[in-house]
Design a protein around this motif. Structure first.
Motif, PDB file in Angstrom:
ATOM      1  N   ALA A  28       0.809  -1.216   0.000  1.00 32.83           N
ATOM      2  CA  ALA A  28       0.000   0.000   0.000  1.00 32.83           C
ATOM      3  C   ALA A  28       0.842   1.266   0.000  1.00 32.83           C
ATOM      4  O   ALA A  28       0.486   2.262  -0.643  1.00 32.83           O
ATOM      5  N   VAL A  29       1.974   1.254   0.715  1.00 34.17           N
ATOM      6  CA  VAL A  29       2.785   2.467   0.784  1.00 34.17           C
ATOM      7  C   VAL A  29       3.482   2.779  -0.536  1.00 34.17           C
ATOM      8  O   VAL A  29       4.058   3.870  -0.692  1.00 34.17           O
ATOM      9  N   ARG A  30       3.410   1.867  -1.497  1.00 32.79           N
ATOM     10  CA  ARG A  30       3.966   2.154  -2.822  1.00 32.79           C
ATOM     11  C   ARG A  30       3.039   3.044  -3.647  1.00 32.79           C
ATOM     12  O   ARG A  30       3.393   3.428  -4.770  1.00 32.79           O
ATOM     13  N   ALA A  31       1.895   3.406  -3.123  1.00 31.75           N
ATOM     14  CA  ALA A  31       0.991   4.310  -3.839  1.00 31.75           C
ATOM     15  C   ALA A  31       1.666   5.653  -4.067  1.00 31.75           C
ATOM     16  O   ALA A  31       2.419   6.127  -3.205  1.00 31.75           O
ATOM     17  N   PRO A  32       1.407   6.291  -5.198  1.00 31.79           N
ATOM     18  CA  PRO A  32       1.937   7.642  -5.394  1.00 31.79           C
ATOM     19  C   PRO A  32       1.177   8.635  -4.522  1.00 31.79           C
ATOM     20  O   PRO A  32      -0.004   8.438  -4.218  1.00 31.79           O
ATOM     21  N   SER A  33       1.859   9.688  -4.106  1.00 29.18           N
ATOM     22  CA  SER A  33       1.203  10.733  -3.321  1.00 29.18           C
ATOM     23  C   SER A  33       1.788  12.079  -3.706  1.00 29.18           C
ATOM     24  O   SER A  33       2.929  12.169  -4.174  1.00 29.18           O
ATOM     25  N   ILE A  34       1.003  13.114  -3.517  1.00 34.67           N
ATOM     26  CA  ILE A  34       1.432  14.461  -3.885  1.00 34.67           C
ATOM     27  C   ILE A  34       2.774  14.776  -3.207  1.00 34.67           C
ATOM     28  O   ILE A  34       2.897  14.688  -1.972  1.00 34.67           O
ATOM     29  N   ARG A 131       5.750  -0.960 -10.511  1.00 30.87           N
ATOM     30  CA  ARG A 131       5.402   0.330 -11.107  1.00 30.87           C
ATOM     31  C   ARG A 131       6.278   1.478 -10.595  1.00 30.87           C
ATOM     32  O   ARG A 131       6.692   1.503  -9.451  1.00 30.87           O
ATOM     33  N   ARG A 132       6.558   2.433 -11.453  1.00 34.12           N
ATOM     34  CA  ARG A 132       7.179   3.701 -11.077  1.00 34.12           C
ATOM     35  C   ARG A 132       6.367   4.820 -11.732  1.00 34.12           C
ATOM     36  O   ARG A 132       5.714   4.601 -12.755  1.00 34.12           O
ATOM     37  N   CYS A 133       6.400   6.019 -11.179  1.00 34.55           N
ATOM     38  CA  CYS A 133       5.862   7.185 -11.870  1.00 34.55           C
ATOM     39  C   CYS A 133       6.917   7.623 -12.879  1.00 34.55           C
ATOM     40  O   CYS A 133       7.993   8.081 -12.497  1.00 34.55           O
ATOM     41  N   ASP A 134       6.621   7.459 -14.150  1.00 37.09           N
ATOM     42  CA  ASP A 134       7.606   7.699 -15.208  1.00 37.09           C
ATOM     43  C   ASP A 134       7.411   9.094 -15.784  1.00 37.09           C
ATOM     44  O   ASP A 134       6.488   9.338 -16.564  1.00 37.09           O
ATOM     45  N   ILE A 272      -8.793   5.868  -5.929  1.00 38.86           N
ATOM     46  CA  ILE A 272      -8.921   4.426  -6.173  1.00 38.86           C
ATOM     47  C   ILE A 272      -8.896   4.151  -7.674  1.00 38.86           C
ATOM     48  O   ILE A 272      -8.189   3.250  -8.144  1.00 38.86           O
ATOM     49  N   ALA A 273      -9.658   4.938  -8.442  1.00 38.47           N
ATOM     50  CA  ALA A 273      -9.683   4.748  -9.896  1.00 38.47           C
ATOM     51  C   ALA A 273      -8.314   5.012 -10.508  1.00 38.47           C
ATOM     52  O   ALA A 273      -7.873   4.295 -11.420  1.00 38.47           O
ATOM     53  N   MET A 274      -7.621   6.044 -10.027  1.00 36.45           N
ATOM     54  CA  MET A 274      -6.279   6.353 -10.530  1.00 36.45           C
ATOM     55  C   MET A 274      -5.341   5.170 -10.329  1.00 36.45           C
ATOM     56  O   MET A 274      -4.622   4.761 -11.245  1.00 36.45           O
ATOM     57  N   MET A 275      -5.360   4.589  -9.117  1.00 42.67           N
ATOM     58  CA  MET A 275      -4.446   3.486  -8.833  1.00 42.67           C
ATOM     59  C   MET A 275      -4.811   2.257  -9.640  1.00 42.67           C
ATOM     60  O   MET A 275      -3.927   1.523 -10.120  1.00 42.67           O
ATOM     61  N   ARG A 276      -6.098   2.018  -9.812  1.00 38.86           N
ATOM     62  CA  ARG A 276      -6.542   0.881 -10.626  1.00 38.86           C
ATOM     63  C   ARG A 276      -6.011   1.028 -12.059  1.00 38.86           C
ATOM     64  O   ARG A 276      -5.543   0.056 -12.672  1.00 38.86           O
ATOM     65  N   LEU A 277      -6.048   2.242 -12.594  1.00 39.41           N
ATOM     66  CA  LEU A 277      -5.553   2.495 -13.947  1.00 39.41           C
ATOM     67  C   LEU A 277      -4.040   2.325 -14.034  1.00 39.41           C
ATOM     68  O   LEU A 277      -3.518   1.748 -14.997  1.00 39.41           O
ATOM     69  N   MET A 278      -3.323   2.801 -13.020  1.00 40.27           N
ATOM     70  CA  MET A 278      -1.868   2.715 -13.063  1.00 40.27           C
ATOM     71  C   MET A 278      -1.403   1.267 -12.963  1.00 40.27           C
ATOM     72  O   MET A 278      -0.438   0.865 -13.622  1.00 40.27           O
TER      73      MET A 278
END
Length: 348
Positions: A28-34, A131-134, A272-278
């Motif tokens: 869970a902590v691998r989620a992107p955050s601002i 996943r990474r934020c590319d 939730i939708a953003m993470m599902r897409l990523m």
């Protein structure tokens, strides 16, 4: 075990033990955050796992209404759910369960049955960890129509839906709106100061949160932008270490997540939708990165909605495309350990 069989009796809910929860929160902590603020806090009391907003990590300048904080927490909530399911623990989650406590974002409890195959959740967990934020330019190859339609289907549910402003005139309108928001923020000295406080140089700072310079793209002075819909520029006082080639002609898929309202519940579901897409993008071999300048403030979201003519309220934008090199080539942005964001109630 085949990977799809439950690890418990059909009438016997699984137990949310501390070890299982910590393992799930490692995902869970691998989620992107601002600005990689990681504004979440979990508590385990018996078999009840709660997620709360950590308001000490809310950004007062760029996120005065907590919109981005809730988007971030929604993404982390989604990853905690798929990680628990992958471990053989079906769960039920209630979002915003207590109207008197707006910082209590969700409650998760175990149940006896789950409709999602365990193997599917395991694949999603693997993608979430990979996943990474590319932020690099993508290749010039367009996302296929089949992949676009799959992302459209998986990105939409009863709480959120997606739009792809890929028609030329709508793409231009979107580029103008994002560029205007980007300029507005960069002309704000308080915004720049706040951004600078969350930049991290591993050679100087002990990195557990914030944005390390190793993942920030650097484009030489005077070089043309590689995209007409700009990403947030993090080079404020520190130089990024991801070198960007000149002459890249990329055509990313821009995905906009819309909700009917603009309330905390909408922000959570958009996350939730953003993470599902990523996660799905990674499973398709695609890279992704959030784009939030044009949705940072309520006024920005209202302006973007009016300019684009959407019925729903825009909550988040993603760019998705084919990575220029394998995603694992990118440095991994650090996160705080799961044990640091979990409180365990004593057994009485």
């Amino acid at each position: 075990m085949t990977g799809t069989e439950p690890a418990w009796d059909d009438d016997e809910p699984a137990h949310l033990g501390t070890d299982a929860v910590l393992a799930a929160l490692d995902v869970a902590v691998r989620a992107p955050s601002i600005h990689n603020t990681q504004p979440w806090r979990w508590r385990l009391a018996g078999d009840r796992l709660t997620l709360s907003a950590d308001r000490s990590r809310q950004l007062p300048v760029i996120d005065p209404d907590g919109h981005s904080l809730l988007i971030s927490c929604g993404a982390a909530l989604y990853l905690s759910e798929i990680a628990l399911r992958a471990a053989g623990c079906p769960i039920r989650t209630t979002v915003l369960p207590d109207p008197s406590n707006p910082n209590l974002l969700a409650t998760t409890i175990p149940t006896a049955r789950d409709t999602q195959p365990r193997s599917q959740a395991s694949e999603q967990v693997a993608a979430a960890l990979r996943r990474r934020c590319d932020r690099r330019p993508f290749t010039g190859a367009a996302v296929s129509q089949d992949h676009l339609e799959l992302l459209r289907r998986l990105g939409s549910d009863s709480h959120a839906r997606v739009d792809f402003p890929d028609r030329a005139d709508r793409h231009v309108e979107l580029a103008v709106a994002v560029s205007w928001a980007d300029r507005t923020e960069r002309n704000d000295k308080a915004y720049l100061a706040e951004l600078h406080r969350w930049l991290r140089d591993p050679d100087v700072h002990a990195v557990a949160d914030g944005i390390p310079v190793g993942v920030i793209p650097h484009l030489a002075t005077g070089a043309p932008r590689h995209t007409d819909v700009p990403l947030r520029d993090f080079e404020v006082g520190l130089t990024g270490k991801q070198l960007i080639e000149h002459g890249v002609d990329e055509h990313p898929l821009i995905v906009v997540i819309l909700t009917d309202g603009d309330e905390p519940r909408d922000h959570l579901y958009a996350g939730i939708a953003m993470m599902r897409l990523m996660v799905q993008a990674d499973l398709l071999g695609l890279a992704s990165c959030p784009m939030s300048q044009a949705v940072d403030y309520p006024a920005f979201r209202a302006r973007l909605q009016g300019r684009m003519g959407w019925i729903g309220r825009p909550q988040m934008m993603l760019r998705i495309g084919h990575p220029a090199s394998p995603i694992i080539d990118l440095p991994r942005t650090p996160r705080r350990p799961a044990a640091e964001v979990l409180d365990v109630a004593p057994v009485v």
